[in-house]
Write an enzyme that holds these catalytic residues in place. Structure first.
Site, PDB file in Angstrom:
ATOM      1  N   GLY A   1      43.344  47.843  54.615  1.00 57.31           N
ATOM      2  CA  GLY A   1      44.705  48.341  54.381  1.00 57.31           C
ATOM      3  C   GLY A   1      45.337  47.617  53.205  1.00 57.31           C
ATOM      4  O   GLY A   1      45.201  46.396  53.076  1.00 57.31           O
ATOM      5  N   TYR A   2      46.010  48.379  52.338  1.00 57.12           N
ATOM      6  CA  TYR A   2      46.635  47.779  51.149  1.00 57.12           C
ATOM      7  C   TYR A   2      48.109  48.167  51.014  1.00 57.12           C
ATOM      8  O   TYR A   2      48.798  47.686  50.111  1.00 57.12           O
ATOM      9  CB  TYR A   2      45.878  48.217  49.879  1.00 57.12           C
ATOM     10  CG  TYR A   2      45.801  49.726  49.760  1.00 57.12           C
ATOM     11  CD1 TYR A   2      44.757  50.442  50.369  1.00 57.12           C
ATOM     12  CD2 TYR A   2      46.789  50.449  49.099  1.00 57.12           C
ATOM     13  CE1 TYR A   2      44.705  51.823  50.298  1.00 57.12           C
ATOM     14  CE2 TYR A   2      46.738  51.831  49.027  1.00 57.12           C
ATOM     15  CZ  TYR A   2      45.696  52.508  49.629  1.00 57.12           C
ATOM     16  OH  TYR A   2      45.658  53.884  49.566  1.00 57.12           O
TER      17      TYR A   2
ATOM     18  N   GLU B   1      47.661  59.197  57.790  1.00 60.42           N
ATOM     19  CA  GLU B   1      47.396  59.207  56.341  1.00 60.42           C
ATOM     20  C   GLU B   1      47.141  60.623  55.814  1.00 60.42           C
ATOM     21  O   GLU B   1      46.535  60.790  54.762  1.00 60.42           O
ATOM     22  CB  GLU B   1      46.181  58.303  56.039  1.00 60.42           C
ATOM     23  CG  GLU B   1      46.295  56.877  56.540  1.00 60.42           C
ATOM     24  CD  GLU B   1      47.425  56.091  55.868  1.00 60.42           C
ATOM     25  OE1 GLU B   1      47.722  56.343  54.695  1.00 60.42           O
ATOM     26  OE2 GLU B   1      48.023  55.231  56.550  1.00 60.42           O
TER      27      GLU B   1
END
Ligand code: SIN
Length: 187
Positions: free
Chosen positions: A25-26, A99
């Protein structure tokens, strides 16, 4: 926004048969882990850089006034720091839904701070997705973020929480911090 990546992501078979998968995850996945995980570790991936270039019509904005959220764009030699989560495949349905506005699953090498690495998963919204907004100056991005609000809350909150999480990780990101500085000057 008509593009919905749930069906495409459901066809990804790279990790079929795996009982556990590392997810990198970013963006919001750093500061909002709304799913069970077995383990979580600071991590990085090479060749990508974080940019507020993806439109958000479903979480941090609306169809009429999209917000801006992060995606990764190719950047040879760059390293993107974030957080990796070890999850079971049962979490993919929730993650694909979360997402769904343009993000596709991609298999990438995830590096850990002890020097080890593993093939894992990242969600990336590429420039050919319908919600992609692309580059703008950091000042313009801050202005758009300041005016956007969606079902998941103000776009401003996403930016501030990401900046704070990156500080906590000890991994500064000048693009994110520059937008944060511009945002501070907007009422
Ligand atoms: C991520 O956090 O890894 C993907 C982008 C987002 O959901 O903000």
């Amino acid at each position: 926004m008509s593009l919905n990546t749930i069906a495409i992501n459901g066809r990804m078979d790279t990790f079929d048969g795996h009982h556990q998968v590392w997810l990198f995850g970013y963006g919001s996945l750093i500061f909002k882990a709304d799913f069970p995980y077995l383990e979580r570790r600071p991590a990085s991936i090479g060749g990508w850089t974080r940019r507020f270039w993806q439109g958000s019509h479903d979480h941090r904005g609306t169809e009429a006034a999209p917000g801006r959220v992060v995606t990764l764009v190719p950047a040879p030699g760059a390293v993107c720091h974030g957080m990796a989560y070890l999850v079971t495949p049962e979490e993919f349905a929730h993650l694909d839904h979360r997402e769904k506005n343009g993000y596709l699953r991609l298999a990438v090498d995830i590096g850990f701070e002890d020097g080890s690495s593993v093939l894992g998963l990242v969600y990336i919204a590429t420039e050919d997705n319908a919600a992609f907004l692309g580059p703008a100056s950091e000042r313009e991005i801050a202005q758009q973020i300041a005016g956007a609000h969606g079902p998941s809350g103000p776009n401003r909150e996403y930016l501030l929480e990401l900046a704070s999480a990156l500080r906590d990780l000890g991994k500064p990101d000048e693009h994110v911090f520059a937008i944060e500085r511009h945002l501070a000057g907007i009422a």
